[in-house]
Design a protein around this motif. Structure first.
Motif, mmCIF file in Angstrom:
data_model
loop_
_atom_site.group_PDB
_atom_site.id
_atom_site.type_symbol
_atom_site.label_atom_id
_atom_site.label_comp_id
_atom_site.label_asym_id
_atom_site.label_seq_id
_atom_site.Cartn_x
_atom_site.Cartn_y
_atom_site.Cartn_z
ATOM 1 N N ARG A 7 0.711 -0.990 0.323
ATOM 2 C CA ARG A 7 -0.271 -0.007 0.294
ATOM 3 C C ARG A 7 0.898 1.202 0.138
ATOM 4 O O ARG A 7 2.037 1.442 0.458
ATOM 5 C CB ARG A 7 -0.837 -0.253 1.457
ATOM 6 N N GLU A 8 0.121 2.049 -0.448
ATOM 7 C CA GLU A 8 1.399 3.972 -0.777
ATOM 8 C C GLU A 8 1.239 3.774 0.607
ATOM 9 O O GLU A 8 0.105 4.030 1.204
ATOM 10 C CB GLU A 8 0.630 4.741 -1.735
ATOM 11 N N PRO A 9 2.260 4.371 0.931
ATOM 12 C CA PRO A 9 2.000 5.304 2.541
ATOM 13 C C PRO A 9 0.981 6.449 2.625
ATOM 14 O O PRO A 9 0.756 7.122 1.807
ATOM 15 C CB PRO A 9 3.147 5.829 2.690
ATOM 16 N N ILE A 10 0.540 6.532 3.809
ATOM 17 C CA ILE A 10 -0.655 6.972 4.299
ATOM 18 C C ILE A 10 0.244 8.558 3.941
ATOM 19 O O ILE A 10 1.068 9.359 5.045
ATOM 20 C CB ILE A 10 -1.709 7.895 4.822
ATOM 21 N N ARG A 11 0.190 10.260 3.355
ATOM 22 C CA ARG A 11 1.046 11.505 3.142
ATOM 23 C C ARG A 11 0.382 12.303 4.203
ATOM 24 O O ARG A 11 -0.995 12.212 3.837
ATOM 25 C CB ARG A 11 0.130 11.900 1.727
ATOM 26 N N VAL A 12 0.588 12.746 5.132
ATOM 27 C CA VAL A 12 0.389 13.815 6.462
ATOM 28 C C VAL A 12 1.375 15.141 6.310
ATOM 29 O O VAL A 12 2.331 15.393 6.699
ATOM 30 C CB VAL A 12 0.544 12.860 7.587
ATOM 31 N N LEU A 13 0.011 16.239 5.825
ATOM 32 C CA LEU A 13 0.936 17.210 6.656
ATOM 33 C C LEU A 13 0.308 17.812 8.240
ATOM 34 O O LEU A 13 -0.789 18.180 8.642
ATOM 35 C CB LEU A 13 -0.451 18.611 5.599
ATOM 36 N N ILE A 14 1.109 18.729 8.621
ATOM 37 C CA ILE A 14 1.082 18.951 10.265
ATOM 38 C C ILE A 14 0.841 20.293 10.283
ATOM 39 O O ILE A 14 1.777 21.125 9.591
ATOM 40 C CB ILE A 14 1.766 18.635 10.872
ATOM 41 N N VAL A 15 -0.788 20.840 10.768
ATOM 42 C CA VAL A 15 -0.800 22.292 10.691
ATOM 43 C C VAL A 15 -0.882 22.996 12.848
ATOM 44 O O VAL A 15 -1.534 22.369 12.972
ATOM 45 C CB VAL A 15 -1.567 22.866 10.197
ATOM 46 N N VAL A 38 4.778 15.052 5.245
ATOM 47 C CA VAL A 38 4.650 15.302 4.234
ATOM 48 C C VAL A 38 5.024 17.470 3.838
ATOM 49 O O VAL A 38 5.967 17.644 2.960
ATOM 50 C CB VAL A 38 4.209 15.261 2.478
ATOM 51 N N GLY A 39 5.013 17.532 4.673
ATOM 52 C CA GLY A 39 4.772 19.050 5.226
ATOM 53 C C GLY A 39 4.307 19.602 6.332
ATOM 54 O O GLY A 39 3.456 18.260 7.119
ATOM 55 N N GLU A 40 4.817 20.341 7.038
ATOM 56 C CA GLU A 40 4.503 21.571 8.065
ATOM 57 C C GLU A 40 3.889 22.785 7.985
ATOM 58 O O GLU A 40 4.926 23.105 7.671
ATOM 59 C CB GLU A 40 5.628 21.494 9.423
ATOM 60 N N ALA A 41 2.993 22.883 8.958
ATOM 61 C CA ALA A 41 2.966 24.793 8.010
ATOM 62 C C ALA A 41 2.475 25.171 9.948
ATOM 63 O O ALA A 41 1.701 24.335 11.256
ATOM 64 C CB ALA A 41 0.991 24.934 7.461
ATOM 65 N N ALA A 42 2.765 26.250 10.234
ATOM 66 C CA ALA A 42 2.381 26.838 11.258
ATOM 67 C C ALA A 42 1.014 27.839 11.600
ATOM 68 O O ALA A 42 0.892 28.617 12.627
ATOM 69 C CB ALA A 42 3.416 28.238 11.998
ATOM 70 N N ASP A 43 -0.108 28.120 11.252
ATOM 71 C CA ASP A 43 -0.530 29.071 10.311
ATOM 72 C C ASP A 43 -1.941 28.576 9.348
ATOM 73 O O ASP A 43 -1.095 27.334 8.486
ATOM 74 C CB ASP A 43 -0.620 30.481 10.393
ATOM 75 N N LEU A 50 0.493 24.185 -0.318
ATOM 76 C CA LEU A 50 1.340 23.157 1.024
ATOM 77 C C LEU A 50 0.385 21.923 -0.010
ATOM 78 O O LEU A 50 0.997 21.277 -0.164
ATOM 79 C CB LEU A 50 0.884 23.131 2.217
ATOM 80 N N VAL A 51 -0.430 21.926 0.958
ATOM 81 C CA VAL A 51 -1.625 20.930 0.364
ATOM 82 C C VAL A 51 -1.786 20.707 -1.509
ATOM 83 O O VAL A 51 -1.492 19.998 -2.177
ATOM 84 C CB VAL A 51 -3.351 21.323 0.372
ATOM 85 N N ALA A 52 -1.226 21.818 -2.326
ATOM 86 C CA ALA A 52 -1.353 21.513 -3.774
ATOM 87 C C ALA A 52 -0.218 21.561 -4.022
ATOM 88 O O ALA A 52 -0.168 20.273 -4.805
ATOM 89 C CB ALA A 52 -1.835 23.427 -4.088
ATOM 90 N N GLY A 53 0.659 21.755 -3.617
ATOM 91 C CA GLY A 53 2.624 20.912 -4.020
ATOM 92 C C GLY A 53 2.613 19.817 -3.635
ATOM 93 O O GLY A 53 3.153 19.122 -3.773
ATOM 94 N N HIS A 54 1.926 19.205 -1.952
ATOM 95 C CA HIS A 54 2.349 17.988 -1.330
ATOM 96 C C HIS A 54 0.766 17.012 -1.340
ATOM 97 O O HIS A 54 1.050 15.898 -0.723
ATOM 98 C CB HIS A 54 2.692 18.188 0.131
#
Length: 228
Positions: A7-15, A38-43, A50-54
């Motif tokens: 299975r493909e790994p689950i891609r997570v963005l942390i905000v 796949v990425g982190e955001a502070a706001d 970030l969603v569009a890119g990752h």
């Protein structure tokens, strides 16, 4: 012997506006083996690019941030298609903003002190398309939050449910009571595949994202009664 493809790994963005929280979550999830941060955001205002890119599968979203809060960011994300699943991060069990995020289509919420193993399990479930918030917890949350506009929401919910077939309404009520697909199948004498098909049609007909929203709609319509 043929084996199924991995299975493909689950891609997570942390905000989250707390760098320590982001680092801790990244460490926990990154060590799971099948989850990639796949990425982190502070706001919240950093989320769309970030969603569009990752292209994350799941966004872990803090509710309180200085510029764009998690509620607004969730509403913006879920209004666009295709949208990642959103899991709200909060320090509060009963919070009106959490409830609004669920109405906007979040798959559930997690407390920031959730044990690491439970956090990983929750992300896996959401990545597999399952909401992590049971209707029972949803009702508990609603009961503890002073949530205005109940009258107008009841009228709207009743109108939406009236547009379903009788069988679809039965399935929707069962979802609202927290029944699993297998339990609904047994109660209504149908196959699990048929239950899944009914749930998919209900979501499409009502313009909803997940089972949590079906449960909220059934609650708003006052259709739960005392059986649960």
């Amino acid at each position: 012997m043929s084996s199924s493809p991995p299975r493909e790994p689950i891609r997570v963005l942390i905000v989250d506006d707390d760098a320590l929280v982001r680092a801790g979550l990244s460490l926990i999830l990154g060590g799971s083996g099948d989850i990639i941060v796949v990425g982190e955001a502070a706001d919240g205002d950093e989320v769309p690019p970030l969603v569009a890119g990752h292209r994350p599968d799941v966004v872990l979203m803090d509710i309180r941030m200085p510029r764009v809060d998690g509620l607004t960011a969730t509403e913006r994300l879920r209004a666009a298609a295709p949208a990642p699943e959103v899991v709200i991060l909060t320090t509060f069990h009963a919070d009106s903003q959490v409830l609004r995020a669920l109405r906007a289509g979040a798959a559930g919420f997690l407390l920031k002190d959730t044990p690491p193993g439970d956090l990983v399990t929750a992300i896996r479930r959401v990545g597999a398309g399952e909401p992590i918030l049971s209707p029972a917890v949803t009702r508990q949350l609603i009961a503890h939050v002073a949530d205005g506009g109940a009258g107008s929401r009841r009228e709207r919910a009743l109108g939406l449910l009236a547009g379903l077939s009788e069988r679809e309404r039965e399935v929707a009520l069962a979802v609202g009571r927290g029944r699993s697909n297998a339990e609904i199948a047994a109660e209504l004498y149908m196959s699990v595949a048929t239950v899944k098909a009914h749930v998919s049609r209900i979501l499409t007909k009502l313009g909803l994202n997940n089972r949590v929203q079906i449960a909220l709609l059934v609650h708003d319509a006052g259709q739960l009664g005392d059986g649960g």
